[in-house]
Design a protein around this motif. Sequence first.
Motif, PDB file in Angstrom:
ATOM      1  N   SER A 209       0.769 -71.041 -40.688  1.00 55.63           N
ATOM      2  CA  SER A 209       0.746 -71.694 -41.992  1.00 55.63           C
ATOM      3  C   SER A 209       1.794 -71.097 -42.920  1.00 55.63           C
ATOM      4  N   ASP A 210       2.069 -71.816 -44.007  1.00 51.00           N
ATOM      5  CA  ASP A 210       3.048 -71.347 -44.989  1.00 51.00           C
ATOM      6  C   ASP A 210       2.809 -69.899 -45.384  1.00 51.00           C
ATOM      7  N   THR A 228      13.204 -69.429 -36.850  1.00 46.36           N
ATOM      8  CA  THR A 228      13.075 -70.872 -36.666  1.00 46.36           C
ATOM      9  C   THR A 228      11.806 -71.151 -35.863  1.00 46.36           C
ATOM     10  N   THR A 229      11.554 -72.432 -35.631  1.00 43.35           N
ATOM     11  CA  THR A 229      10.571 -72.804 -34.619  1.00 43.35           C
ATOM     12  C   THR A 229      11.140 -72.443 -33.241  1.00 43.35           C
ATOM     13  N   PHE A 235      12.336 -73.620 -41.300  1.00 44.64           N
ATOM     14  CA  PHE A 235      11.066 -73.852 -41.981  1.00 44.64           C
ATOM     15  C   PHE A 235      11.289 -74.333 -43.408  1.00 44.64           C
ATOM     16  N   TYR A 237       8.833 -74.948 -46.890  1.00 43.38           N
ATOM     17  CA  TYR A 237       7.515 -74.587 -47.397  1.00 43.38           C
ATOM     18  C   TYR A 237       7.135 -75.430 -48.608  1.00 43.38           C
ATOM     19  N   ARG A 243       1.315 -76.576 -42.206  1.00 45.01           N
ATOM     20  CA  ARG A 243       1.274 -76.056 -40.839  1.00 45.01           C
ATOM     21  C   ARG A 243       2.630 -76.157 -40.149  1.00 45.01           C
ATOM     22  N   HIS A 244       2.878 -75.180 -39.262  1.00 48.80           N
ATOM     23  CA  HIS A 244       4.104 -75.109 -38.472  1.00 48.80           C
ATOM     24  C   HIS A 244       3.698 -74.805 -37.035  1.00 48.80           C
ATOM     25  N   ARG A 245       4.380 -75.393 -36.076  1.00 48.97           N
ATOM     26  CA  ARG A 245       3.886 -75.400 -34.698  1.00 48.97           C
ATOM     27  C   ARG A 245       4.249 -74.159 -33.902  1.00 48.97           C
TER      28      ARG A 245
END
Length: 269
Positions: A209-210, A228-229, A235, A237, A243-245
């Motif tokens: 999460s953020d 990064t992802t 990212f 915010y 949410r981020h994977r």
Amino acid sequence: MPVPDGDFVLLKEAVRDAGALAMRYFGTDLRKWSKDADNSPVTEADIAVNDLLQARLTSARPEYGWLSEETEDDAIRLSRRLTWVVDPIDGTRAFARGQPHFVVSVALVADGRPVIAALFNPATDEFFDAAIGGGARLNGRSIHVSNRSEIEGCRIAAFAPMFKHPGWSRAGIPPWPEMDILERNSVAYRIALVACGMADAALALNGKSDWDLAAADLIVTEARGCMTTHDGRPFTYNRESTRHRSLLVAGPALHDAMLARLGAIRLPD
């Protein structure tokens, strides 16, 4: 954007005081319970630290938005150019067990990106801070990521069983080489360890999460790292979804090497 006058001092003082408050609870018989939504743990210390930070930061800057793991989300933050993004105690499981692997994490986000940030582990007296364009520091000294370029032998902050998962071979990914795996419950703390060179990389392939990421993102980026992802996306915010994977953090050369291995992986929604 330029950091508004006084905000960085305000942030660092509030985070230090929040860390001191957390230590009053650390190692004690805490009241703790699970959140209904995702069964994640919360303690009375999380709430007390959250209340201190919210009172200090929002009273001083009432025009800013507020996003915290321990506060019900208020959509008004989406209309604010500047928003505090807060995890009162990132690493609650470790904190509740009496392990010193947690941080107080706060960033000020402007137009989707952090502009000032502080992470404080009061149990180990490690205070990380950064301002956009101003570098990153640990206890007042400038820090930077390692210059490692090879995956084999690197020190990586991650969940060790992940590297033995059968999904790697099904996805056509060769076995991981030998690495020194450093496990820490707090994802923000893992990223900070990359920022100061104590770890070479950090990787997570589950949702974050953020509030887990925003402060640490600025710190490692200002320490000349890449975050990064797993497939190379930056990212953003303070969006409607927090949410981020996935997460990949390292110095530039090692980040490229990890991306070459990870970039084709497709994670489930």
